[in-house]
Design a protein around this motif. Structure first.
Motif, PDB file in Angstrom:
ATOM      1  N   SER A  58       7.125   0.889 -15.234  1.00 20.12           N
ATOM      2  CA  SER A  58       6.152   2.205 -15.142  1.00 20.12           C
ATOM      3  C   SER A  58       5.017   1.903 -14.106  1.00 20.12           C
ATOM      4  O   SER A  58       4.841   2.858 -13.060  1.00 20.12           O
ATOM      5  CB  SER A  58       5.427   2.509 -16.401  1.00 20.12           C
ATOM      6  OG  SER A  58       4.710   3.768 -16.310  1.00 20.12           O
ATOM      7  N   TYR A  59       4.504   1.048 -13.978  1.00 16.82           N
ATOM      8  CA  TYR A  59       3.424   0.599 -12.901  1.00 16.82           C
ATOM      9  C   TYR A  59       3.885   0.849 -11.411  1.00 16.82           C
ATOM     10  O   TYR A  59       3.236   1.303 -10.526  1.00 16.82           O
ATOM     11  CB  TYR A  59       2.601  -0.580 -13.127  1.00 16.82           C
ATOM     12  CG  TYR A  59       1.522  -1.086 -12.162  1.00 16.82           C
ATOM     13  CD1 TYR A  59       0.192  -0.787 -12.583  1.00 16.82           C
ATOM     14  CD2 TYR A  59       1.883  -1.974 -10.880  1.00 16.82           C
ATOM     15  CE1 TYR A  59      -0.668  -1.059 -11.540  1.00 16.82           C
ATOM     16  CE2 TYR A  59       0.838  -2.274 -10.168  1.00 16.82           C
ATOM     17  CZ  TYR A  59      -0.323  -1.909 -10.531  1.00 16.82           C
ATOM     18  OH  TYR A  59      -1.509  -2.475  -9.488  1.00 16.82           O
ATOM     19  N   ALA A  60       5.108   0.019 -11.330  1.00 21.41           N
ATOM     20  CA  ALA A  60       5.831  -0.010 -10.161  1.00 21.41           C
ATOM     21  C   ALA A  60       6.287   1.415  -9.656  1.00 21.41           C
ATOM     22  O   ALA A  60       6.125   1.864  -8.300  1.00 21.41           O
ATOM     23  CB  ALA A  60       6.883  -1.054 -10.077  1.00 21.41           C
ATOM     24  N   VAL A  61       6.730   2.507 -10.468  1.00 21.74           N
ATOM     25  CA  VAL A  61       7.001   3.587 -10.190  1.00 21.74           C
ATOM     26  C   VAL A  61       6.025   4.462  -9.826  1.00 21.74           C
ATOM     27  O   VAL A  61       6.065   5.024  -8.731  1.00 21.74           O
ATOM     28  CB  VAL A  61       8.105   4.302 -11.324  1.00 21.74           C
ATOM     29  CG1 VAL A  61       8.107   5.509 -11.197  1.00 21.74           C
ATOM     30  CG2 VAL A  61       9.298   3.402 -11.791  1.00 21.74           C
ATOM     31  N   ALA A  62       5.050   4.258 -10.696  1.00 21.12           N
ATOM     32  CA  ALA A  62       3.772   5.094 -10.315  1.00 21.12           C
ATOM     33  C   ALA A  62       3.155   4.503  -8.828  1.00 21.12           C
ATOM     34  O   ALA A  62       2.739   5.605  -7.991  1.00 21.12           O
ATOM     35  CB  ALA A  62       2.587   4.963 -11.199  1.00 21.12           C
ATOM     36  N   ARG A  63       3.048   3.330  -8.442  1.00 26.72           N
ATOM     37  CA  ARG A  63       2.693   3.125  -7.435  1.00 26.72           C
ATOM     38  C   ARG A  63       3.428   3.394  -6.234  1.00 26.72           C
ATOM     39  O   ARG A  63       3.018   3.811  -4.963  1.00 26.72           O
ATOM     40  CB  ARG A  63       2.199   1.477  -7.477  1.00 26.72           C
ATOM     41  CG  ARG A  63       1.821   0.999  -6.128  1.00 26.72           C
ATOM     42  CD  ARG A  63       1.572  -0.682  -6.039  1.00 26.72           C
ATOM     43  NE  ARG A  63       2.958  -1.043  -5.603  1.00 26.72           N
ATOM     44  CZ  ARG A  63       3.188  -2.261  -5.451  1.00 26.72           C
ATOM     45  NH1 ARG A  63       2.303  -3.189  -5.231  1.00 26.72           N
ATOM     46  NH2 ARG A  63       4.484  -2.703  -4.987  1.00 26.72           N
ATOM     47  N   SER A  64       4.704   3.358  -6.487  1.00 28.69           N
ATOM     48  CA  SER A  64       5.525   3.606  -5.208  1.00 28.69           C
ATOM     49  C   SER A  64       5.543   5.102  -4.932  1.00 28.69           C
ATOM     50  O   SER A  64       5.887   5.524  -3.536  1.00 28.69           O
ATOM     51  CB  SER A  64       7.011   3.346  -5.468  1.00 28.69           C
ATOM     52  OG  SER A  64       7.489   4.098  -6.580  1.00 28.69           O
ATOM     53  N   GLY A  65       5.366   5.885  -5.887  1.00 30.30           N
ATOM     54  CA  GLY A  65       5.127   7.274  -5.628  1.00 30.30           C
ATOM     55  C   GLY A  65       3.750   8.073  -5.623  1.00 30.30           C
ATOM     56  O   GLY A  65       3.603   9.188  -5.469  1.00 30.30           O
ATOM     57  N   SER A  66       2.756   7.165  -5.302  1.00 31.31           N
ATOM     58  CA  SER A  66       1.520   7.437  -5.632  1.00 31.31           C
ATOM     59  C   SER A  66       0.689   8.053  -4.244  1.00 31.31           C
ATOM     60  O   SER A  66       1.175   7.439  -3.116  1.00 31.31           O
ATOM     61  CB  SER A  66       0.449   6.489  -5.987  1.00 31.31           C
ATOM     62  OG  SER A  66      -0.960   7.071  -6.010  1.00 31.31           O
ATOM     63  N   LYS A  67       0.206   9.079  -4.164  1.00 36.09           N
ATOM     64  CA  LYS A  67      -0.786   9.317  -2.940  1.00 36.09           C
ATOM     65  C   LYS A  67      -1.764   8.484  -2.627  1.00 36.09           C
ATOM     66  O   LYS A  67      -2.345   8.492  -1.679  1.00 36.09           O
ATOM     67  CB  LYS A  67      -1.067  10.873  -3.145  1.00 36.09           C
ATOM     68  CG  LYS A  67      -0.068  11.943  -3.267  1.00 36.09           C
ATOM     69  CD  LYS A  67      -0.352  13.414  -3.383  1.00 36.09           C
ATOM     70  CE  LYS A  67       0.392  14.549  -3.317  1.00 36.09           C
ATOM     71  NZ  LYS A  67       0.052  15.662  -3.702  1.00 36.09           N
ATOM     72  N   LYS A  68      -2.110   7.709  -3.662  1.00 35.67           N
ATOM     73  CA  LYS A  68      -3.541   6.715  -3.519  1.00 35.67           C
ATOM     74  C   LYS A  68      -2.846   5.411  -3.706  1.00 35.67           C
ATOM     75  O   LYS A  68      -3.501   4.474  -4.528  1.00 35.67           O
ATOM     76  CB  LYS A  68      -4.574   7.107  -4.518  1.00 35.67           C
ATOM     77  CG  LYS A  68      -5.067   8.607  -4.317  1.00 35.67           C
ATOM     78  CD  LYS A  68      -6.183   8.756  -5.267  1.00 35.67           C
ATOM     79  CE  LYS A  68      -6.918  10.283  -5.177  1.00 35.67           C
ATOM     80  NZ  LYS A  68      -7.991  10.520  -6.162  1.00 35.67           N
ATOM     81  N   ALA A  69      -1.759   5.203  -3.367  1.00 41.15           N
ATOM     82  CA  ALA A  69      -1.139   3.705  -3.284  1.00 41.15           C
ATOM     83  C   ALA A  69      -2.139   2.470  -2.878  1.00 41.15           C
ATOM     84  O   ALA A  69      -2.294   1.448  -3.407  1.00 41.15           O
ATOM     85  CB  ALA A  69       0.117   3.642  -2.496  1.00 41.15           C
ATOM     86  N   LYS A  70      -3.113   3.156  -1.865  1.00 40.49           N
ATOM     87  CA  LYS A  70      -3.954   2.009  -1.314  1.00 40.49           C
ATOM     88  C   LYS A  70      -4.838   1.313  -2.595  1.00 40.49           C
ATOM     89  O   LYS A  70      -5.601   0.185  -2.530  1.00 40.49           O
ATOM     90  CB  LYS A  70      -4.653   2.266  -0.094  1.00 40.49           C
ATOM     91  CG  LYS A  70      -3.805   2.636   0.914  1.00 40.49           C
ATOM     92  CD  LYS A  70      -4.669   2.970   2.271  1.00 40.49           C
ATOM     93  CE  LYS A  70      -3.796   3.015   3.300  1.00 40.49           C
ATOM     94  NZ  LYS A  70      -4.319   3.589   4.684  1.00 40.49           N
ATOM     95  N   GLU A  71      -5.305   2.419  -3.334  1.00 37.84           N
ATOM     96  CA  GLU A  71      -6.129   2.033  -4.519  1.00 37.84           C
ATOM     97  C   GLU A  71      -5.590   0.889  -5.629  1.00 37.84           C
ATOM     98  O   GLU A  71      -6.470   0.446  -6.326  1.00 37.84           O
ATOM     99  CB  GLU A  71      -6.855   3.206  -5.229  1.00 37.84           C
ATOM    100  CG  GLU A  71      -7.452   4.176  -4.467  1.00 37.84           C
ATOM    101  CD  GLU A  71      -7.973   5.280  -5.331  1.00 37.84           C
ATOM    102  OE1 GLU A  71      -7.631   5.316  -6.735  1.00 37.84           O
ATOM    103  OE2 GLU A  71      -8.691   6.300  -4.974  1.00 37.84           O
ATOM    104  N   TYR A  72      -4.213   0.907  -5.615  1.00 42.82           N
ATOM    105  CA  TYR A  72      -3.626  -0.002  -6.615  1.00 42.82           C
ATOM    106  C   TYR A  72      -3.975  -1.411  -6.237  1.00 42.82           C
ATOM    107  O   TYR A  72      -3.892  -2.105  -5.069  1.00 42.82           O
ATOM    108  CB  TYR A  72      -2.043   0.277  -6.445  1.00 42.82           C
ATOM    109  CG  TYR A  72      -1.586   1.217  -7.229  1.00 42.82           C
ATOM    110  CD1 TYR A  72      -0.943   1.156  -8.530  1.00 42.82           C
ATOM    111  CD2 TYR A  72      -1.983   2.523  -7.184  1.00 42.82           C
ATOM    112  CE1 TYR A  72      -0.585   2.303  -9.229  1.00 42.82           C
ATOM    113  CE2 TYR A  72      -1.426   3.689  -7.803  1.00 42.82           C
ATOM    114  CZ  TYR A  72      -0.878   3.523  -8.919  1.00 42.82           C
ATOM    115  OH  TYR A  72      -0.417   4.576  -9.737  1.00 42.82           O
ATOM    116  N   GLY A  73      -4.322  -2.250  -7.395  1.00 39.80           N
ATOM    117  CA  GLY A  73      -4.995  -3.556  -7.227  1.00 39.80           C
ATOM    118  C   GLY A  73      -6.348  -3.562  -6.955  1.00 39.80           C
ATOM    119  O   GLY A  73      -6.898  -4.723  -6.794  1.00 39.80           O
ATOM    120  N   LYS A  74      -7.111  -2.553  -6.676  1.00 42.85           N
ATOM    121  CA  LYS A  74      -8.477  -2.470  -6.260  1.00 42.85           C
ATOM    122  C   LYS A  74      -9.110  -1.777  -7.499  1.00 42.85           C
ATOM    123  O   LYS A  74     -10.400  -1.620  -7.188  1.00 42.85           O
ATOM    124  CB  LYS A  74      -8.808  -1.715  -5.113  1.00 42.85           C
ATOM    125  CG  LYS A  74      -8.085  -2.690  -4.085  1.00 42.85           C
ATOM    126  CD  LYS A  74      -8.301  -1.774  -2.750  1.00 42.85           C
ATOM    127  CE  LYS A  74      -7.603  -2.428  -1.345  1.00 42.85           C
ATOM    128  NZ  LYS A  74      -7.444  -1.862   0.001  1.00 42.85           N
TER     129      LYS A  74
END
Length: 506
Positions: free
Chosen positions: A287-303
C-alpha cells in the motif's frame, strides 16, 4: 436477510456487560502488547490461549478479535515516538512517523495513524461480513483435489513470501509438517511416530507449540539481547508532552490525503489479507509503495509524509478482516494471529469450513462485530483518552515484564491440560524456536506448516485413493487447476517481478 439478522445478533451480544468487558480488556491488552517493542498480538493471544479452556467460546473469540485489531494499530505508537516498530507491520509507519516526531508533530502523526487504522479496520470488517456468505458458497464448490491445491498454494506462498530466506522457510515449513504427523494417522486409526510412548499417541497439541514458539522463544531472545542502550533510548519518551487535542488531524490534512487514498489502501490490505501467510507487513509495504508511486507529493516520502502513514496503517488494519476469510472458510490462516485464533476455534470444538457459517454463525457474529467496533470506536476513543500515556508504555522495566511473561507462559501451558508433559513440550519448542530465530528460520512457517500439514496429507491421499493413484486428477479438475495456476502466478509476482526500492528506516 438471515445473515443480516445473525450479524445484528452479534452486535447485540456485545451489549452483554461480560462480553463487552472481554472486548475492552482484549483491546487494552492488544494495545499494550502491540506498543511494546518485541511483543505482538500473536504473543498476547498465545499467552491467553490456556484461558480459553475456562471461558465460553463467544467471549474468547471476541477478545481475540479485539486483541488482533488493537495489536495491529498499536505498533504505530513506538514506531512514531522512538523509531522502533511495536509490530513488524508498522515498519513503513516508522519511516514517516518518526520523522514527523522529530519535527515536533508526533501527536499529529499518531492521529493520522489512528485515523487510517480506524478507516481500514472498519472497511476490512465490513467487507468480511459482506462477502463471508459468498465465500462460503464458493468454498462448497471446491472438491478434494482442489482443496489439496489450495493448501499447497498457501504453503508455497508462506515459503516464498520472504525472498531472502526461501530455503530456510521451506525447512521450517517441512519441520512443522513433520511434527504434525506425530500421533494417530489422519485417515486410519493407527499410531505413528510416537516412539513407543503413550503420551505421543494423541499427537502434539497446538498449544505447547504456540506458547513455545512465540512466548518462550521471545523471552530467550530478549534475555540474550539485553542491553541498557535501549533503555537509554526510551528515556526521550518521558520528556514528551502531548495534549489530547493534538491527536486530532486537521480536516485540511485529511482532505489532502483524500477519501480515494483511504479506500484504495483498505482494498489493498483486505486483498493481501486473504493471501495465506502474507500478513500486515506485506499489506503495509504494498500500500505504501502504491501510494508513493501515484502521489503528487512523492518527494515528501521518507521525510515525514502523512499520506504514507495513512496508506500503511489503513492497509495493515484492513488486512485483519481479509485474514479471517481463508481461516474461517478453509482452515487456512491468513497471518500468524489468525493461526492462533484457529487454535481457539479448534479448542472449542469449532471446525472451520463452509458449514461453520451455516451451523454456528451465532458464535462467529460477535467476533466479527468485535472486529468492527474495535476499529470504529475503540481505536479513536482509546487514543484520545489514553494517548498521552500510551507512549510511556515502553518505560516499563524489561526484566519485570519478560520474567512475568515466562511464568505466565509455562504455568498457562500446564493449567490448560494439567500435564507436565505439555509444559516441558512448550519449553522444548521454545528452545527450538529460539535456535531457529537466531539462524533466521521462520517460526511462523513452522506453525503454519504444523496447522496445514494434516490437511495437505489427507487431501492428497484421498484424491489419489479415489482416482486409483493417478496424479493427473490434480490437472483434470478445474478447481485444482485454478489453484495450481494461482500458485504459479504467485511465484512469478513474488520472485520474478521487479519492484521499486523503498527508503530504509533510519
Amino acid at each position: 436477510m438471515e445473515m443480516f439478522l445473525t450479524l445484528s445478533g452479534g452486535f447485540a451480544a456485545l451489549a452483554d456487560w461480560k462480553v463487552l468487558a472481554f472486548m475492552i480488556s482484549g483491546f487494552l491488552i492488544g494495545t499494550f502488547f502491540g506498543a511494546m517493542p518485541g511483543l505482538t498480538s500473536v504473543l498476547a493471544i498465545a499467552l491467553l490461549l490456556p484461558i480459553t479452556y475456562t471461558i465460553d467460546v463467544v467471549p474468547a473469540l471476541v477478545m481475540c478479535a479485539s486483541i488482533f485489531m488493537a495489536g495491529m494499530y498499536a505498533g504505530s505508537i513506538t514506531a512514531t515516538t522512538i523509531n522502533i516498530p511495536g509490530a513488524p507491520s508498522s515498519m513503513m509507519t516508522a519511516i514517516e512517523g518518526n520523522k514527523l516526531m522529530k519535527k515536533g508533530f508526533g501527536a499529529n502523526a499518531l492521529g493520522h495513524a489512528a485515523l487510517g487504522s480506524m478507516i481500514g479496520g472498519s472497511i476490512g470488517a465490513v467487507l468480511l461480513m459482506a462477502f463471508m456468505p459468498l465465500a462460503a458458497e464458493l468454498s462448497l464448490l471446491i472438491r478434494t483435489p482442489g482443496k489439496f491445491s489450495l493448501v499447497l498454494f498457501a504453503l508455497v506462498v508462506i515459503v516464498i513470501v520472504d525472498k531472502q530466506n526461501i530455503p530456510k522457510g521451506l525447512a521450517a515449513t517441512c519441520l512443522g509438517i513433520m511434527l504434525a504427523t506425530v500421533g494417530i494417522d489422519v485417515l486410519q486409526p493407527i499410531p505413528r511416530f510416537n516412539f513407543g510412548t503413550e503420551t505421543l499417541v494423541e499427537g502434539i497439541d497446538i498449544m505447547p507449540l504456540v506458547i513455545g514458539a512465540f512466548a518462550v522463544s521471545e523471552v530467550l531472545i530478549q534475555a540474550q539481547n539485553w542491553n541498557s542502550s535501549l533503555e537509554q533510548n526510551l528515556a526521550q519518551v518521558k520528556d514528551v508532552k502531548i495534549r489530547r487535542r493534538d491527536f486530532m488531524p486537521p480536516l485540511s490534512e485529511i482532505r489532502e490525503i483524500g477519501l480515494f487514498a483511504y479506500i484504495r489502501s483498505a482494498l489493498i490490505g483486505y486483498g493481501i489479507g486473504i493471501l495465506p501467510g502474507a500478513g500486515g507487513s506485506m499489506a503495509a509495504f504494498v500500500s505504501y509503495a502504491v501510494a508513493r508511486s501515484g502521489s503528487k507529493k512523492a518527494k515528501e516520502y521518507g521525510k515525514g509524509s502523512r499520506e504514507g502513514i495513512a496508506a500503511a496503517e489503513t492497509a495493515n488494519n484492513s488486512m485483519c478482516g481479509g485474514a479471517f476469510v481463508p481461516m474461517l472458510m478453509f482452515g487456512i490462516p491468513g497471518d500468524p494471529t489468525t493461526a492462533i485464533v484457529l487454535g481457539v476455534l479448534v479448542i472449542n470444538g469449532l471446525q472451520p469450513g463452509p458449514r461453520l457459517l451455516e451451523n454456528q454463525a451465532d458464535l462467529l457474529a460477535p467476533m466479527l462485530a468485535s472486529l468492527f467496533i474495535s476499529a470504529l470506536v475503540l481505536i479513536p476513543l482509546t487514543l484520545y483518552l489514553l494517548g498521552p500515556y500510551f507512549v510511556r508504555i515502553v518505560s516499563i522495566p524489561k526484566g519485570l515484564l519478560y520474567s512475568s511473561i515466562a511464568v505466565v507462559a509455562l504455568v498457562g501451558s500446564y493449567v490448560a491440560t494439567y500435564s507436565t508433559f505439555q509444559m516441558f513440550l512448550a519449553l522444548i519448542f521454545g528452545v527450538l524456536a529460539f535456535v531457529m530465530r537466531k539462524q533466521n528460520y521462520s517460526t511462523v512457517s513452522l506453525l503454519l506448516g504444523f496447522i496445514l500439514g494434516p490437511d495437505l496429507e489427507q487431501y492428497l491421499r484421498r484424491s489419489l485413493s479415489l482416482n486409483d493413484g493417478n496424479p493427473m486428477v490434480f490437472l483434470t479438475n478445474l478447481d485444482s487447476l485454478f489453484f495450481l495456476g494461482l500458485t504459479v502466478f504467485a511465484i512469478y509476482m513474488i520472485l520474478f517481478r521487479k519492484s521499486k526500492a523503498l527508503p530504509a528506516p533510519s
